[in-house]
Design a protein around this motif. Structure first.
Motif, PDB file in Angstrom:
ATOM      1  N   ALA A  46      79.023  86.205  62.928  1.00  0.00           N
ATOM      2  CA  ALA A  46      78.222  85.687  61.823  1.00  0.00           C
ATOM      3  C   ALA A  46      76.970  85.001  62.350  1.00  0.00           C
ATOM      4  CB  ALA A  46      79.058  84.717  60.984  1.00  0.00           C
ATOM      5  N   GLY A  47      77.045  84.448  63.580  1.00  0.00           N
ATOM      6  CA  GLY A  47      75.887  83.801  64.184  1.00  0.00           C
ATOM      7  C   GLY A  47      74.738  84.786  64.335  1.00  0.00           C
ATOM      8  N   GLY A  48      75.046  86.026  64.766  1.00  0.00           N
ATOM      9  CA  GLY A  48      74.020  87.060  64.911  1.00  0.00           C
ATOM     10  C   GLY A  48      73.377  87.394  63.579  1.00  0.00           C
ATOM     11  N   VAL A  49      74.199  87.474  62.533  1.00  0.00           N
ATOM     12  CA  VAL A  49      73.668  87.774  61.194  1.00  0.00           C
ATOM     13  C   VAL A  49      72.701  86.675  60.760  1.00  0.00           C
ATOM     14  CG1 VAL A  49      74.284  88.104  58.753  1.00  0.00           C
ATOM     15  CG2 VAL A  49      75.754  89.058  60.538  1.00  0.00           C
ATOM     16  N   ALA A  50      73.081  85.416  61.031  1.00  0.00           N
ATOM     17  CA  ALA A  50      72.233  84.284  60.620  1.00  0.00           C
ATOM     18  C   ALA A  50      70.902  84.306  61.376  1.00  0.00           C
ATOM     19  CB  ALA A  50      72.972  82.961  60.854  1.00  0.00           C
ATOM     20  N   VAL A  51      70.948  84.631  62.680  1.00  0.00           N
ATOM     21  CA  VAL A  51      69.699  84.688  63.470  1.00  0.00           C
ATOM     22  C   VAL A  51      68.755  85.727  62.867  1.00  0.00           C
ATOM     23  CG1 VAL A  51      68.740  85.420  65.692  1.00  0.00           C
ATOM     24  CG2 VAL A  51      70.683  83.859  65.645  1.00  0.00           C
ATOM     25  N   VAL A  52      69.292  86.925  62.560  1.00  0.00           N
ATOM     26  CA  VAL A  52      68.441  87.986  61.988  1.00  0.00           C
ATOM     27  C   VAL A  52      67.897  87.538  60.634  1.00  0.00           C
ATOM     28  CG1 VAL A  52      68.442  90.353  61.109  1.00  0.00           C
ATOM     29  CG2 VAL A  52      69.622  89.831  63.237  1.00  0.00           C
ATOM     30  N   TRP A  53      68.755  86.858  59.833  1.00  0.00           N
ATOM     31  CA  TRP A  53      68.308  86.406  58.504  1.00  0.00           C
ATOM     32  C   TRP A  53      67.136  85.435  58.623  1.00  0.00           C
ATOM     33  CZ3 TRP A  53      67.282  82.335  55.375  1.00  0.00           C
ATOM     34  CH2 TRP A  53      67.190  82.601  54.004  1.00  0.00           C
ATOM     35  N   TRP A  54      67.279  84.434  59.521  1.00  0.00           N
ATOM     36  CA  TRP A  54      66.208  83.433  59.659  1.00  0.00           C
ATOM     37  C   TRP A  54      64.945  84.059  60.220  1.00  0.00           C
ATOM     38  CZ3 TRP A  54      66.051  79.346  56.941  1.00  0.00           C
ATOM     39  CH2 TRP A  54      67.210  78.682  56.583  1.00  0.00           C
ATOM     40  N   LEU A  55      65.114  85.032  61.127  1.00  0.00           N
ATOM     41  CA  LEU A  55      63.954  85.718  61.688  1.00  0.00           C
ATOM     42  C   LEU A  55      63.205  86.465  60.574  1.00  0.00           C
ATOM     43  CD1 LEU A  55      62.563  86.335  64.389  1.00  0.00           C
ATOM     44  CD2 LEU A  55      63.928  88.422  64.516  1.00  0.00           C
ATOM     45  N   MET A  56      63.974  87.191  59.737  1.00  0.00           N
ATOM     46  CA  MET A  56      63.340  87.936  58.641  1.00  0.00           C
ATOM     47  C   MET A  56      62.675  86.980  57.657  1.00  0.00           C
ATOM     48  SD  MET A  56      66.146  90.900  57.922  1.00  0.00           S
ATOM     49  CE  MET A  56      65.299  91.688  56.598  1.00  0.00           C
ATOM     50  N   PHE A  57      63.341  85.856  57.386  1.00  0.00           N
ATOM     51  CA  PHE A  57      62.787  84.866  56.461  1.00  0.00           C
ATOM     52  C   PHE A  57      61.483  84.300  57.016  1.00  0.00           C
ATOM     53  CE2 PHE A  57      62.570  80.449  54.865  1.00  0.00           C
ATOM     54  CZ  PHE A  57      62.511  80.720  53.517  1.00  0.00           C
ATOM     55  N   GLY A  58      61.476  83.984  58.319  1.00  0.00           N
ATOM     56  CA  GLY A  58      60.283  83.419  58.952  1.00  0.00           C
ATOM     57  C   GLY A  58      59.132  84.408  58.952  1.00  0.00           C
ATOM     58  N   VAL A 111      59.456  96.934  64.926  1.00  0.00           N
ATOM     59  CA  VAL A 111      60.116  97.138  66.228  1.00  0.00           C
ATOM     60  C   VAL A 111      60.893  95.874  66.610  1.00  0.00           C
ATOM     61  CG1 VAL A 111      59.685  97.423  68.713  1.00  0.00           C
ATOM     62  CG2 VAL A 111      58.481  98.857  67.059  1.00  0.00           C
ATOM     63  N   TRP A 112      60.267  94.715  66.390  1.00  0.00           N
ATOM     64  CA  TRP A 112      60.894  93.419  66.705  1.00  0.00           C
ATOM     65  C   TRP A 112      62.208  93.256  65.926  1.00  0.00           C
ATOM     66  CZ3 TRP A 112      58.182  88.086  65.368  1.00  0.00           C
ATOM     67  CH2 TRP A 112      58.888  87.058  65.987  1.00  0.00           C
ATOM     68  N   LEU A 113      62.144  93.477  64.600  1.00  0.00           N
ATOM     69  CA  LEU A 113      63.331  93.302  63.762  1.00  0.00           C
ATOM     70  C   LEU A 113      64.423  94.315  64.119  1.00  0.00           C
ATOM     71  CD1 LEU A 113      61.982  92.505  60.184  1.00  0.00           C
ATOM     72  CD2 LEU A 113      63.292  91.028  61.700  1.00  0.00           C
ATOM     73  N   THR A 114      64.025  95.566  64.364  1.00  0.00           N
ATOM     74  CA  THR A 114      65.015  96.605  64.693  1.00  0.00           C
ATOM     75  C   THR A 114      65.722  96.259  66.000  1.00  0.00           C
ATOM     76  OG1 THR A 114      63.521  98.176  63.671  1.00  0.00           O
ATOM     77  CG2 THR A 114      65.328  99.104  64.947  1.00  0.00           C
ATOM     78  N   THR A 115      64.935  95.809  66.999  1.00  0.00           N
ATOM     79  CA  THR A 115      65.532  95.466  68.294  1.00  0.00           C
ATOM     80  C   THR A 115      66.498  94.294  68.132  1.00  0.00           C
ATOM     81  OG1 THR A 115      63.401  96.072  69.221  1.00  0.00           O
ATOM     82  CG2 THR A 115      64.958  95.027  70.710  1.00  0.00           C
ATOM     83  N   ALA A 118      69.641  95.324  66.419  1.00  0.00           N
ATOM     84  CA  ALA A 118      70.515  96.123  67.284  1.00  0.00           C
ATOM     85  C   ALA A 118      71.232  95.233  68.297  1.00  0.00           C
ATOM     86  CB  ALA A 118      69.698  97.182  68.010  1.00  0.00           C
ATOM     87  N   VAL A 119      70.492  94.241  68.850  1.00  0.00           N
ATOM     88  CA  VAL A 119      71.096  93.369  69.857  1.00  0.00           C
ATOM     89  C   VAL A 119      72.142  92.443  69.224  1.00  0.00           C
ATOM     90  CG1 VAL A 119      70.606  91.460  71.451  1.00  0.00           C
ATOM     91  CG2 VAL A 119      69.081  93.434  71.363  1.00  0.00           C
ATOM     92  N   MET A 120      71.805  91.910  68.016  1.00  0.00           N
ATOM     93  CA  MET A 120      72.687  90.939  67.354  1.00  0.00           C
ATOM     94  C   MET A 120      73.766  91.629  66.513  1.00  0.00           C
ATOM     95  SD  MET A 120      71.699  87.878  67.915  1.00  0.00           S
ATOM     96  CE  MET A 120      70.389  87.057  68.760  1.00  0.00           C
TER      97      MET A 120
END
Ligand code: CUA
Length: 341
Positions: A46-58, A111-115, A118-120
């Motif tokens: 779930a930590g990975g999901v949250a990181v991607v969410w905050w990144l997309m939000f930012g 590219v940033w979001l996709t990478t 994929a990592v998270m």
């Protein structure tokens, strides 16, 4: 001159305009409440999901601000040009801006979001993972621990700090397994076996939901994941592998008689008795579970009585029929089911 009906329509329009933003706020609040669990991760997945969410939000917020500022500057420049105070903007001069803002920046962001995703994203379970099978049924969860020979329903116990791989299947329609605080969601699709990996850092109760519309009681297809320290988990698993306790008192004995002599046995299993159907939830250790009816009511004698007598009132559309019992039969049945720790 405005007619009375025009006045009413005007007032209604004004009210709608006032309520519009409120409705948007309410919708946003509901969405945030639903996603709140995902933004309070309690495990690495779930930590990975949250990181991607905050990144997309930012990134989304930054793009929004840049677009609005650019739009504001363009409007100002256009107005100045119309008044003759400024140069008329040329299309050629705007080309670099178009290439940077319309091609390079979106490509970089994608590219940033996709990478990152994929990592998270979902990980593979190791060989030492605990494996559990969960089958989605309308509208509850059939849970099997293959190593421990344990069958239960709507309540998944896991040890903390250990990877758990859950094998997801369905025999009826598409459901989706989602415990926001522990991982992303994965669909249960008839004819397929999907996997999800979950892990909890801390002991606790984590709420899960079905996240794919599957019928009338979809919103009431819930479950609990209970994370316990490894020792407590092993004790729980050993207890669940035992057959049902033999009732010793008169009332519970009559309850067992009522259960085994009624149509309950066509749908439920109580290990150690001749009730062996797996059409409905396994009841061998019903009294040890915290909720009834797939996570929607607490497991108390009163709630259990209400459920047995009128399950369609509690959860319309579920497969359980109302049981017609005399009051003393119901009391005896409650006493028996209450012993099934
Ligand atoms: Cu099962 Cu929605």
């Amino acid at each position: 001159m405005s007619s009375p009906s025009g006045g009413r329509a005007g007032r209604a329009g004004a009210r709608r305009r006032r309520l519009g933003p409120l409705a948007c706020l309410a919708a946003a609040a509901t969405t945030f409440a639903a996603c709140g669990g995902a933004l309070d991760p309690q495990g690495p997945d779930a930590g990975g999901v949250a990181v991607v969410w905050w990144l997309m939000f930012g990134i989304g917020t930054a793009v929004y601000v840049v677009v609005l500022v650019t739009l504001g500057l363009a409007l100002r420049r256009g107005r100045l040009a119309e008044r003759g105070d400024g140069r008329r903007p040329s299309r050629v001069a705007g080309m670099p801006l178009l290439l940077v803002g319309g091609v390079a920046a979106p490509a970089l962001v994608l590219v940033w979001l996709t990478t990152t995703t994929a990592v998270m994203g979902p990980r593979e379970a190791g060989d030492d993972a605990l494996r559990i099978q969960v089958e989605g049924r309308r509208f509850w969860w059939h849970v099997t621990y293959p190593d421990g020979d344990v069958i239960t329903a709507n309540e998944i116990h896991i040890p903390t700090d250990r990877t758990v791989e859950i094998e997801l299947t369905s025999d009826d329609v598409i459901h989706s397994f989602w415990v926001p605080q522990l991982a992303g969601k994965v669909d249960l699709i008839p004819g397929r076996t999907n996997d999800i990996v979950i892990e909890a850092d801390e002991p606790g109760e984590y709420e899960g939901v079905c996240a794919e519309f599957c019928g009338i009681a979809h919103a009431q297809m819930r479950f609990l994941v209970i994370a316990e320290p490894p020792g407590e988990f092993e004790d729980w698993l050993a207890g669940q592998a035992e057959p049902a306790v033999e009732p010793t008192d008169e009332l519970a004995l009559r309850g067992r008689e009522a259960f085994l002599g009624s149509s309950c046995v066509y749908c439920h299993r109580i290990e150690g008795t001749n009730a062996t159907s797996d059409f409905g939830p396994d009841l061998t250790h019903l009294a040890s579970r915290r909720t009834l009816a797939a996570g929607i009511i607490p497991n108390t004698p009163g709630d259990l009585a209400g459920w047995i007598v009128d399950p369609q009132h509690v959860k319309p559309g579920n497969a359980m029929p109302a049981m017609r019992l005399e009051p003393d039969q119901l009391q005896a049945l409650l006493a028996y089911l209450g012993r099934l720790e």
